[in-house]
Design a protein around this motif. Structure first.
Motif, PDB file in Angstrom:
ATOM      1  N   GLU A 234      28.328  32.001  61.431  1.00  0.00           N
ATOM      2  CA  GLU A 234      28.169  30.603  61.022  1.00  0.00           C
ATOM      3  C   GLU A 234      27.666  29.757  62.187  1.00  0.00           C
ATOM      4  O   GLU A 234      26.784  28.904  62.029  1.00  0.00           O
ATOM      5  CB  GLU A 234      29.508  30.052  60.522  1.00  0.00           C
TER       6      GLU A 234
ATOM      7  N   ARG B 133      37.359  26.868  55.284  1.00  0.00           N
ATOM      8  CA  ARG B 133      36.024  27.335  54.933  1.00  0.00           C
ATOM      9  C   ARG B 133      36.069  27.964  53.541  1.00  0.00           C
ATOM     10  O   ARG B 133      36.943  28.783  53.253  1.00  0.00           O
ATOM     11  CB  ARG B 133      35.519  28.371  55.939  1.00  0.00           C
TER      12      ARG B 133
ATOM     13  N   GLU C  84      26.774  32.383  49.409  1.00  0.00           N
ATOM     14  CA  GLU C  84      27.112  32.568  50.815  1.00  0.00           C
ATOM     15  C   GLU C  84      27.873  33.866  51.042  1.00  0.00           C
ATOM     16  O   GLU C  84      27.749  34.491  52.105  1.00  0.00           O
ATOM     17  CB  GLU C  84      27.908  31.375  51.331  1.00  0.00           C
ATOM     18  N   ALA C  85      28.655  34.282  50.062  1.00  0.00           N
ATOM     19  CA  ALA C  85      29.314  35.581  50.180  1.00  0.00           C
ATOM     20  C   ALA C  85      28.277  36.698  50.200  1.00  0.00           C
ATOM     21  O   ALA C  85      28.396  37.671  50.961  1.00  0.00           O
ATOM     22  CB  ALA C  85      30.300  35.780  49.028  1.00  0.00           C
TER      23      ALA C  85
ATOM     24  N   PRO D 111      29.069  28.144  54.903  1.00  0.00           N
ATOM     25  CA  PRO D 111      30.183  27.834  54.011  1.00  0.00           C
ATOM     26  C   PRO D 111      30.460  26.331  54.007  1.00  0.00           C
ATOM     27  O   PRO D 111      30.135  25.636  54.967  1.00  0.00           O
ATOM     28  CB  PRO D 111      31.347  28.604  54.633  1.00  0.00           C
TER      29      PRO D 111
ATOM     30  N   LEU E   6      25.245  31.686  58.266  1.00  0.00           N
ATOM     31  CA  LEU E   6      26.080  31.408  57.100  1.00  0.00           C
ATOM     32  C   LEU E   6      26.356  29.911  56.997  1.00  0.00           C
ATOM     33  O   LEU E   6      26.433  29.218  58.028  1.00  0.00           O
ATOM     34  CB  LEU E   6      27.393  32.187  57.175  1.00  0.00           C
TER      35      LEU E   6
ATOM     36  N   TYR F   6      33.460  29.928  50.719  1.00  0.00           N
ATOM     37  CA  TYR F   6      32.174  30.580  50.489  1.00  0.00           C
ATOM     38  C   TYR F   6      31.912  30.645  48.985  1.00  0.00           C
ATOM     39  O   TYR F   6      32.738  31.182  48.233  1.00  0.00           O
ATOM     40  CB  TYR F   6      32.167  32.002  51.057  1.00  0.00           C
TER      41      TYR F   6
END
Length: 244
Positions: free
Chosen positions: A144, A160, A166-167, A151, A149, A162
């Motif tokens: 991140e 956070r 995003e996962a 989240p 990423l 997801y």
């Protein structure tokens, strides 16, 4: 310049469809060779200036004006090695772009060929995603921080969270990192996936970029051929090749 036709400034400009001021600018930048002057102070233009202007236009089509100025100014200063080095740098840039496209495509195929882990079909916290992807939560935080990423934060708690996209991105990053891909390639893959949303569009976009790269390469090849002809007409290539 003995035996060469003399040209008026206005006619030199007309030969390329540009203004007389642009011709003066090209002279000042070294894109055109220096001029002699008449006893009354007028510049003397010859066939060489017209040829140089035509070459400059062709060079700009392949290399852009910044590199064209660099190359031709070096040529007209008598610094052919510097001109060749600038040309080589331009071709090296294309080679780097071509290699990057191949690496991104290879990474993308790795993603498609990998066995995706089951990711949550709903918003999930960092611990759940880390467990599904098979990495530590600290690794997700690092990705991140690198911008891989994105989240969002849960209201009230600041945890956070997801979403499904995003996962999936975390899964892609994990897969490519295991394959040894550097972060810049992973970023490129994620950017492609996020911008197109569909694997077939990613492939098509990469193919389009490769075709455009081929066209740019051909334009540079034509530009280099035009430059060589110009140098050959002035006897420039013979000196370094002869070791003189």
């Amino acid at each position: 310049m003995t035996g060469e036709r003399r040209w008026r400034l206005v006619d030199v400009a007309a030969s390329a469809g540009i203004s007389t001021q642009q011709v003066r600018n090209y002279l000042a930048d070294g894109v055109l060779p220096p001029t002699d002057r008449t006893p009354s102070g007028y510049r003397i233009f010859t066939d060489r200036h017209v040829r140089a202007l035509a070459v400059a236009r062709r060079m700009a089509e392949g290399h852009g004006w910044a590199r064209t100025r660099e190359v031709l100014a070096a040529v007209h200063r008598g610094e052919l090695p510097a001109a060749l080095a600038a040309l080589d740098a331009g071709h090296a840039e294309l080679d780097h772009e071509r290699a990057e496209i191949a690496r991104v495509l290879g990474a993308f195929e790795t993603v498609l060929g990998g066995r995706p882990a089951a990711v949550p079909r709903r918003d999930a916290r960092i611990g759940e995603v880390a467990a599904q992807v098979g990495v530590r939560t600290s690794q997700l935080r690092l990705w991140e921080q690198r911008g891989l990423l994105r989240p969002h934060r849960q209201r009230g708690t600041g945890y956070r969270v997801y979403d499904v996209a995003e996962a999936r991105a975390a899964q892609v990053v994990a897969l490519l990192r295991r394959g040894g891909y550097p972060f810049e390639i992973i970023t490129a893959v994620l950017d492609e996936l996020r911008s197109t949303g569909r694997p077939d569009r990613v492939r098509a976009e990469l193919a389009r970029r490769e075709q455009e790269l081929n066209r740019r390469s051909l334009r540079r090849l034509r530009a280099s051929a035009a430059l060589y002809d110009y140098l050959d007409a002035t006897g420039e290539p013979a000196r370094p090749l002869d070791g003189g």
